[in-house]
Design a protein around this motif. Structure first.
Motif, PDB file in Angstrom:
ATOM      1  N   MET A  56       0.843  -1.189   0.000  1.00  0.00           N
ATOM      2  CA  MET A  56       0.000   0.000   0.000  1.00  0.00           C
ATOM      3  C   MET A  56       0.881   1.244   0.000  1.00  0.00           C
ATOM      4  SD  MET A  56      -3.048   0.960   2.710  1.00  0.00           S
ATOM      5  CE  MET A  56      -3.907  -0.584   2.422  1.00  0.00           C
ATOM      6  N   LYS A  57       0.477   2.261  -0.745  1.00  0.00           N
ATOM      7  CA  LYS A  57       1.218   3.514  -0.783  1.00  0.00           C
ATOM      8  C   LYS A  57       0.415   4.578  -0.046  1.00  0.00           C
ATOM      9  CE  LYS A  57       4.439   5.778  -3.848  1.00  0.00           C
ATOM     10  NZ  LYS A  57       5.019   5.781  -5.205  1.00  0.00           N
ATOM     11  N   ILE A  58       1.047   5.227   0.929  1.00  0.00           N
ATOM     12  CA  ILE A  58       0.380   6.178   1.812  1.00  0.00           C
ATOM     13  C   ILE A  58       1.128   7.502   1.785  1.00  0.00           C
ATOM     14  CG2 ILE A  58      -0.348   6.649   4.181  1.00  0.00           C
ATOM     15  CD1 ILE A  58      -1.722   4.202   3.193  1.00  0.00           C
ATOM     16  N   SER A  59       0.370   8.604   1.702  1.00  0.00           N
ATOM     17  CA  SER A  59       0.972   9.921   1.893  1.00  0.00           C
ATOM     18  C   SER A  59       0.423  10.514   3.186  1.00  0.00           C
ATOM     19  CB  SER A  59       0.651  10.855   0.725  1.00  0.00           C
ATOM     20  OG  SER A  59       1.387  10.486  -0.423  1.00  0.00           O
ATOM     21  N   VAL A  60       1.322  11.010   4.033  1.00  0.00           N
ATOM     22  CA  VAL A  60       0.943  11.632   5.294  1.00  0.00           C
ATOM     23  C   VAL A  60       1.240  13.121   5.190  1.00  0.00           C
ATOM     24  CG1 VAL A  60       1.298  11.693   7.788  1.00  0.00           C
ATOM     25  CG2 VAL A  60       1.498   9.516   6.549  1.00  0.00           C
ATOM     26  N   LEU A  61       0.216  13.938   5.362  1.00  0.00           N
ATOM     27  CA  LEU A  61       0.376  15.385   5.275  1.00  0.00           C
ATOM     28  C   LEU A  61       0.426  15.953   6.685  1.00  0.00           C
ATOM     29  CD1 LEU A  61      -2.217  16.167   2.436  1.00  0.00           C
ATOM     30  CD2 LEU A  61       0.133  15.306   2.237  1.00  0.00           C
ATOM     31  N   GLY A  62       1.582  16.526   7.034  1.00  0.00           N
ATOM     32  CA  GLY A  62       1.788  17.035   8.387  1.00  0.00           C
ATOM     33  C   GLY A  62       2.832  16.193   9.093  1.00  0.00           C
TER      34      GLY A  62
ATOM     35  N   ASP B  45       4.613   1.781   1.749  1.00  0.00           N
ATOM     36  CA  ASP B  45       5.447   2.780   1.069  1.00  0.00           C
ATOM     37  C   ASP B  45       4.903   4.154   1.455  1.00  0.00           C
ATOM     38  OD1 ASP B  45       7.106   4.164  -0.574  1.00  0.00           O
ATOM     39  OD2 ASP B  45       6.362   3.323  -2.457  1.00  0.00           O
ATOM     40  N   VAL B  46       5.713   4.967   2.144  1.00  0.00           N
ATOM     41  CA  VAL B  46       5.209   6.189   2.777  1.00  0.00           C
ATOM     42  C   VAL B  46       5.921   7.439   2.278  1.00  0.00           C
ATOM     43  CG1 VAL B  46       4.876   7.396   4.969  1.00  0.00           C
ATOM     44  CG2 VAL B  46       4.573   4.906   4.859  1.00  0.00           C
ATOM     45  N   ILE B  47       5.098   8.458   1.987  1.00  0.00           N
ATOM     46  CA  ILE B  47       5.599   9.804   1.716  1.00  0.00           C
ATOM     47  C   ILE B  47       5.125  10.692   2.858  1.00  0.00           C
ATOM     48  CG2 ILE B  47       5.446  11.807   0.184  1.00  0.00           C
ATOM     49  CD1 ILE B  47       4.930   9.800  -2.114  1.00  0.00           C
TER      50      ILE B  47
ATOM     51  N   GLN C 216       2.146  18.782  -4.244  1.00  0.00           N
ATOM     52  CA  GLN C 216       1.627  18.131  -5.447  1.00  0.00           C
ATOM     53  C   GLN C 216       2.172  16.711  -5.578  1.00  0.00           C
ATOM     54  OE1 GLN C 216       2.543  20.138  -9.135  1.00  0.00           O
ATOM     55  NE2 GLN C 216       1.104  18.898 -10.317  1.00  0.00           N
ATOM     56  N   TYR C 217       3.433  16.538  -5.306  1.00  0.00           N
ATOM     57  CA  TYR C 217       4.042  15.209  -5.385  1.00  0.00           C
ATOM     58  C   TYR C 217       3.417  14.270  -4.354  1.00  0.00           C
ATOM     59  CZ  TYR C 217       7.512  11.481  -5.041  1.00  0.00           C
ATOM     60  OH  TYR C 217       8.125  10.245  -5.002  1.00  0.00           O
ATOM     61  N   ALA C 218       3.285  14.747  -3.116  1.00  0.00           N
ATOM     62  CA  ALA C 218       2.719  13.912  -2.055  1.00  0.00           C
ATOM     63  C   ALA C 218       1.296  13.477  -2.382  1.00  0.00           C
ATOM     64  CB  ALA C 218       2.756  14.666  -0.726  1.00  0.00           C
ATOM     65  N   LEU C 219       0.521  14.362  -2.973  1.00  0.00           N
ATOM     66  CA  LEU C 219      -0.861  14.042  -3.308  1.00  0.00           C
ATOM     67  C   LEU C 219      -0.971  13.112  -4.510  1.00  0.00           C
ATOM     68  CD1 LEU C 219      -2.404  17.598  -2.848  1.00  0.00           C
ATOM     69  CD2 LEU C 219      -2.913  15.595  -1.428  1.00  0.00           C
ATOM     70  N   SER C 220      -0.069  13.262  -5.446  1.00  0.00           N
ATOM     71  CA  SER C 220      -0.173  12.497  -6.693  1.00  0.00           C
ATOM     72  C   SER C 220       0.292  11.055  -6.564  1.00  0.00           C
ATOM     73  CB  SER C 220       0.625  13.191  -7.802  1.00  0.00           C
ATOM     74  OG  SER C 220       2.023  13.158  -7.509  1.00  0.00           O
ATOM     75  N   GLN C 221       1.124  10.763  -5.579  1.00  0.00           N
ATOM     76  CA  GLN C 221       1.761   9.454  -5.503  1.00  0.00           C
ATOM     77  C   GLN C 221       0.943   8.389  -4.772  1.00  0.00           C
ATOM     78  OE1 GLN C 221       4.793   8.672  -7.122  1.00  0.00           O
ATOM     79  NE2 GLN C 221       4.160  10.634  -8.021  1.00  0.00           N
ATOM     80  N   SER C 222      -0.078   8.794  -4.026  1.00  0.00           N
ATOM     81  CA  SER C 222      -0.815   7.841  -3.201  1.00  0.00           C
ATOM     82  C   SER C 222      -2.311   8.002  -3.373  1.00  0.00           C
ATOM     83  CB  SER C 222      -0.454   8.033  -1.715  1.00  0.00           C
ATOM     84  OG  SER C 222       0.932   7.967  -1.505  1.00  0.00           O
ATOM     85  N   ARG C 223      -3.011   6.884  -3.193  1.00  0.00           N
ATOM     86  CA  ARG C 223      -4.475   6.938  -3.225  1.00  0.00           C
ATOM     87  C   ARG C 223      -5.036   7.288  -1.856  1.00  0.00           C
ATOM     88  NH1 ARG C 223      -8.789   3.621  -2.251  1.00  0.00           N
ATOM     89  NH2 ARG C 223      -7.454   1.873  -1.640  1.00  0.00           N
TER      90      ARG C 223
END
Length: 327
Positions: A1-7, A26-28, A63-70
């Motif tokens: 699973m690919k996850i983006s964490v904002l903050g 896989d984490v951003i 933009q990168y963080a948002l585009s890479q993960s669902r």
């Protein structure tokens, strides 16, 4: 699973650590360049709570963080969410799943954070909240706990609970998004009151505070259209140990230092939540004596000309109220 964490504050950095180290996802991890929390992680690869796994991609490119993960997990100050979402919606995010790992009620509107998200153009079917007890220091020491995921989308909350679980965190999924959000936010207000009792040396009064506090929050949840039993679940009552007793609790520490006339420099979400809840109580015609006392102590004490030490008397006078039936 690919996850983006904002903050990338304390909870954001922990969530990234948990997703990468425990769940092996896989984490951003996104933070704003120039902000202390991000700069510390960029410079040292760790903060006072966690050391980032080398597999975590730390970036300041939204933009990168948002585009890479669902799946996008947001963990920022609750009062900053509306403004932050104006940056997020500039990018194609309508098909993303947003998980709010944050607790609060918007002070200016009285809206729950999921409502702030829908106001920003995100479908309620794509929004979930992740709340409940647990401190980072305990989790990173291997001490397990239970947490809660809720959403109006039944399939989504079950999916997230199943895929985020581990031996460290057991997840339940909620059945009352309104009650879950209000309860999770309100426990921070009770945390401030508990800290004041600690600062005054009246820790034994936390028992009555917990009983009356849960009852008060249940009344508010019911008046708003939620299930009052949510106040007795993991989002609220289940989170009392970590919020009303733990040395790690920011809200409890804020209340204790306020009672002692000292300044607490870290974020205590319960302060603005007390203001929002007071206004909700007025709007729905519900008596919220503990909430109102915390609001009074945080915002009005100086107006009385007695200084912030007066918070002690404001909280303790709750126990001088007129005798009445418990329920």
């Amino acid at each position: 699973m690919k996850i983006s964490v904002l903050g990338c504050g304390r909870w954001g950095s922990f969530i990234a650590w948990y997703q990468a180290t425990v769940l092996k996802n896989d984490v951003i991890l996104y933070g704003e360049d120039g902000r202390e929390a991000y700069d510390v992680l960029k410079r040292e690869g760790k903060n006072e709570y966690v050391a980032l796994d080398k597999s975590i991609t730390l970036c300041s490119d939204l933009q990168y963080a948002l585009s890479q993960s669902r799946i996008i997990i947001i963990s920022i100050s609750s009062q900053a969410l509306r403004e932050f979402m104006q940056k997020v919606i500039k990018y194609p995010v309508k098909d993303k799943t947003f998980v709010l790992c944050m607790k609060g009620i918007e002070e200016s509107t009285g809206k729950r954070l999921s409502e702030v998200m829908t106001d920003s153009g995100i479908s309620s079917e794509n929004i979930a909240v992740w709340v409940g007890p647990g401190h980072i220091q305990s989790f990173t020491a291997g001490i397990p706990n239970c947490m809660l995921i809720d959403s109006e989308n039944v399939e989504l909350k079950k999916y997230l609970a199943e895929n985020f679980k581990s031996n460290l965190i057991r997840f339940y999924y909620g059945n009352d998004l309104l009650g879950t959000e209000v309860g999770a936010a309100a426990k921070n207000v009770l945390g401030i009151a508990a800290g004041v009792l600690d600062g005054c040396g009246y820790t034994s009064l936390k028992g009555p505070l917990m009983a009356r506090g849960a009852f008060e929050v249940a009344k508010l949840i019911k008046s708003m259209g939620g299930n009052e039993l949510s106040a007795y679940g993991l989002a609220h009552l289940g989170d009392y140990e970590t919020t009303l007793f733990s040395l790690y609790s920011h809200n409890r520490m804020y209340g204790e230092m306020l009672a002692k006339g000292e300044h607490f420099g870290k974020l205590a979400e319960g302060v603005m939540t007390a203001k929002a809840m007071k206004e909700l109580g007025d709007r729905y015609g519900i008596e919220l004596p503990i909430t109102n006392a915390v609001y009074e102590g945080c915002f009005l004490a100086d107006e009385f000309g007695k200084g912030e030490h007066d918070i002690n008397h404001i909280i303790l006078k709750l126990f001088d109220r007129q005798i009445k039936s418990e329920f």
